[in-house]
Design a protein around this motif. Structure first.
Motif, PDB file in Angstrom:
ATOM      1  N   LEU A 169       0.804  -1.221   0.000  1.00 30.12           N
ATOM      2  CA  LEU A 169       0.000   0.000   0.000  1.00 30.12           C
ATOM      3  C   LEU A 169       0.840   1.275   0.000  1.00 30.12           C
ATOM      4  N   LEU A 170       2.154   1.139  -0.017  1.00 34.23           N
ATOM      5  CA  LEU A 170       3.002   2.321  -0.166  1.00 34.23           C
ATOM      6  C   LEU A 170       2.692   2.980  -1.519  1.00 34.23           C
ATOM      7  N   GLY A 171       2.611   4.285  -1.522  1.00 34.14           N
ATOM      8  CA  GLY A 171       2.217   4.989  -2.721  1.00 34.14           C
ATOM      9  C   GLY A 171       0.727   5.249  -2.779  1.00 34.14           C
ATOM     10  N   VAL A 172      -0.021   4.571  -1.892  1.00 30.94           N
ATOM     11  CA  VAL A 172      -1.471   4.737  -1.823  1.00 30.94           C
ATOM     12  C   VAL A 172      -1.875   5.448  -0.538  1.00 30.94           C
ATOM     13  N   VAL A 173      -1.121   5.207   0.532  1.00 26.37           N
ATOM     14  CA  VAL A 173      -1.466   5.756   1.844  1.00 26.37           C
ATOM     15  C   VAL A 173      -0.465   6.838   2.257  1.00 26.37           C
ATOM     16  N   ASP A 174      -0.895   7.654   3.229  1.00 19.68           N
ATOM     17  CA  ASP A 174      -0.046   8.727   3.738  1.00 19.68           C
ATOM     18  C   ASP A 174       0.779   8.295   4.936  1.00 19.68           C
ATOM     19  N   VAL A 175       0.276   7.303   5.680  1.00 20.51           N
ATOM     20  CA  VAL A 175       0.872   6.887   6.945  1.00 20.51           C
ATOM     21  C   VAL A 175       0.852   5.372   7.021  1.00 20.51           C
ATOM     22  N   VAL A 176       1.900   4.800   7.590  1.00 23.37           N
ATOM     23  CA  VAL A 176       1.948   3.361   7.880  1.00 23.37           C
ATOM     24  C   VAL A 176       2.071   3.172   9.385  1.00 23.37           C
ATOM     25  N   MET A 177       1.146   2.401   9.945  1.00 24.08           N
ATOM     26  CA  MET A 177       1.310   1.938  11.319  1.00 24.08           C
ATOM     27  C   MET A 177       1.655   0.451  11.251  1.00 24.08           C
ATOM     28  N   ILE A 178       2.839   0.109  11.729  1.00 19.51           N
ATOM     29  CA  ILE A 178       3.279  -1.286  11.704  1.00 19.51           C
ATOM     30  C   ILE A 178       3.451  -1.766  13.140  1.00 19.51           C
ATOM     31  N   ALA A 179       2.831  -2.897  13.440  1.00 21.38           N
ATOM     32  CA  ALA A 179       2.867  -3.449  14.798  1.00 21.38           C
ATOM     33  C   ALA A 179       3.561  -4.798  14.800  1.00 21.38           C
ATOM     34  N   ASN A 180       4.253  -5.070  15.900  1.00 22.76           N
ATOM     35  CA  ASN A 180       4.897  -6.380  16.102  1.00 22.76           C
ATOM     36  C   ASN A 180       5.900  -6.731  15.008  1.00 22.76           C
ATOM     37  N   ALA A 181       6.501  -5.720  14.413  1.00 22.71           N
ATOM     38  CA  ALA A 181       7.478  -5.989  13.354  1.00 22.71           C
ATOM     39  C   ALA A 181       8.681  -5.067  13.425  1.00 22.71           C
ATOM     40  N   TRP A 182       8.711  -4.159  14.401  1.00 16.84           N
ATOM     41  CA  TRP A 182       9.874  -3.280  14.569  1.00 16.84           C
ATOM     42  C   TRP A 182      10.064  -3.045  16.060  1.00 16.84           C
ATOM     43  N   SER A 183      10.744  -3.996  16.681  1.00 16.86           N
ATOM     44  CA  SER A 183      10.953  -3.961  18.127  1.00 16.86           C
ATOM     45  C   SER A 183      12.309  -4.568  18.442  1.00 16.86           C
ATOM     46  N   LEU A 184      12.662  -4.601  19.709  1.00 17.91           N
ATOM     47  CA  LEU A 184      13.948  -5.192  20.095  1.00 17.91           C
ATOM     48  C   LEU A 184      14.086  -6.623  19.615  1.00 17.91           C
ATOM     49  N   THR A 185      12.997  -7.380  19.608  1.00 19.25           N
ATOM     50  CA  THR A 185      13.087  -8.797  19.236  1.00 19.25           C
ATOM     51  C   THR A 185      12.711  -9.055  17.789  1.00 19.25           C
ATOM     52  N   ARG A 186      12.034  -8.097  17.148  1.00 21.08           N
ATOM     53  CA  ARG A 186      11.498  -8.339  15.806  1.00 21.08           C
ATOM     54  C   ARG A 186      11.896  -7.179  14.890  1.00 21.08           C
ATOM     55  N   ARG A 187      12.663  -7.481  13.851  1.00 19.49           N
ATOM     56  CA  ARG A 187      13.179  -6.443  12.958  1.00 19.49           C
ATOM     57  C   ARG A 187      12.673  -6.625  11.523  1.00 19.49           C
ATOM     58  N   ASP A 188      11.561  -7.340  11.351  1.00 18.66           N
ATOM     59  CA  ASP A 188      11.071  -7.650  10.004  1.00 18.66           C
ATOM     60  C   ASP A 188      10.789  -6.414   9.165  1.00 18.66           C
ATOM     61  N   ALA A 189      10.488  -5.288   9.822  1.00 21.58           N
ATOM     62  CA  ALA A 189      10.056  -4.099   9.094  1.00 21.58           C
ATOM     63  C   ALA A 189      11.206  -3.203   8.645  1.00 21.58           C
ATOM     64  N   ALA A 190      12.450  -3.626   8.835  1.00 19.11           N
ATOM     65  CA  ALA A 190      13.585  -2.751   8.515  1.00 19.11           C
ATOM     66  C   ALA A 190      13.548  -2.262   7.069  1.00 19.11           C
ATOM     67  N   GLY A 191      13.353  -3.155   6.144  1.00 20.62           N
ATOM     68  CA  GLY A 191      13.304  -2.760   4.736  1.00 20.62           C
ATOM     69  C   GLY A 191      12.113  -1.879   4.422  1.00 20.62           C
ATOM     70  N   LEU A 192      10.972  -2.193   5.033  1.00 24.95           N
ATOM     71  CA  LEU A 192       9.773  -1.374   4.850  1.00 24.95           C
ATOM     72  C   LEU A 192      10.024   0.053   5.327  1.00 24.95           C
ATOM     73  N   LEU A 193      10.672   0.194   6.472  1.00 30.18           N
ATOM     74  CA  LEU A 193      10.936   1.538   6.994  1.00 30.18           C
ATOM     75  C   LEU A 193      11.863   2.318   6.062  1.00 30.18           C
TER      76      LEU A 193
END
Length: 297
Positions: free
Chosen positions: A167-191
């Motif tokens: 949805l990047l390019g479609v939305v103004d804001v991204v709220m990502i949960a449980n994917a960017w924390s001390l134990t979970r770094r899955d969202a690094a590329g997304l960020l």
């Protein structure tokens, strides 16, 4: 900017826990919301599915005491009902979740949210967990929201990195949960992609639903696996060696990425609010991050 305001600017109040608890905790919930305002928090995030409307009603009661122009209010559409009525409470019995991302449902949802909140406009509306509904999200949900004068910015709120990325390019804001924390770094590329596209990111669930707050609570709303528990205990020891508490590192970690504008944390009491404001306002030695990064697999 005062110290309290500076701390609060980095933190958003997530209404999931007070919504799940519902009217049974009304006095404590309203005290928490008042403490958030007093501490400089100006972004309050809720959803119709938080306590089947209770989260919006409680926030609405508090908002009557806050200057509207100084507050950012976000709510959500699409997810009508949670699988667990209160994911933060002791009763984890499951029920059938409900979703409706059609344009008609979106308009009804926004109107109902505004009524519960006592507002005539939402600053941000997030499409809530559209992971299995991307076609209708693109064809109906987002266009309907864009047409509504009572809706400001449009975003997506999800635990799925793939969904947010789609949805990047479609939305103004991204709220990502449980994917960017001390134990979970899955969202690094997304960020990284969000930063390049100029899309603001709200990093939600910094405590992994509780484990990083006290080391014994739930992890992603379930009992924590033994290997995760062991790793978090090591993280806590590493933090202690650097003079830092684990929840302090957990709250400050998401802000390491420049795309993250705020950390969204669910809070139930005034004491939790004040504790989190103190934690996020206390610097962390740079050397600690390198030591913690080595513990992430």
């Amino acid at each position: 900017m005062s110290g309290a305001c500076a701390q609060g600017a980095a933190l958003a109040f997530g209404c999931g826990p007070i919504g799940g608890r519902g009217d049974a905790g009304r006095a404590e919930s309203l005290a928490a919301l008042d403490a958030a305002w007093a501490g400089g928090i100006r972004h309050f995030d809720t959803a119709p599915s938080y306590g089947d409307g209770a989260g919006e009603r409680l926030l609405g009661a508090a908002l009557r005491r806050f200057p509207r122009a100084e507050v950012t209010v976000s709510s959500k559409v699409g997810r009508v009902r949670m699988a667990i009525a209160d994911p933060y409470g002791p009763d984890t019995s499951r029920r059938e979740p409900l979703f409706d991302f059609t344009s008609a449902a979106v308009r009804r949802s926004v109107a109902t949210s505004l009524d519960r909140l006592g507002l005539d406009r939402l600053d941000l509306v997030l499409v809530h967990d559209p992971d299995q509904h991307l076609d209708v999200t693109l064809a109906e949900t987002v266009p309907a929201l864009r047409e509504m004068p009572e809706v400001g910015a449009v975003g997506v709120g999800t635990t799925s990195v793939a969904t947010a990325g789609a949805l990047l390019g479609v939305v103004d804001v991204v709220m990502i949960a449980n994917a960017w924390s001390l134990t979970r770094r899955d969202a690094a590329g997304l960020l990284d992609r969000c930063a390049a596209a100029g899309v603001a990111v709200l990093a939600a669930a910094p405590f992994d639903s509780g484990l990083l707050a006290d080391g014994t609570a739930k992890y992603l709303y379930r009992d924590a696996p033994a290997d995760v528990l062991a790793r978090v205990r090591v993280m806590a020891a590493v933090c202690e060696a650097h003079g830092v508490r684990l929840p302090q590192a957990a709250l400050r970690f998401p802000l390491r990425h420049p795309a993250v504008s705020r950390v969204v944390a669910g809070m139930r009491s005034a004491a939790e609010v004040r504790e989190n404001l103190a934690l996020i306002g206390t610097p962390v030695p740079e050397a600690l991050w390198a030591a913690l990064d080595q513990l992430v697999t």
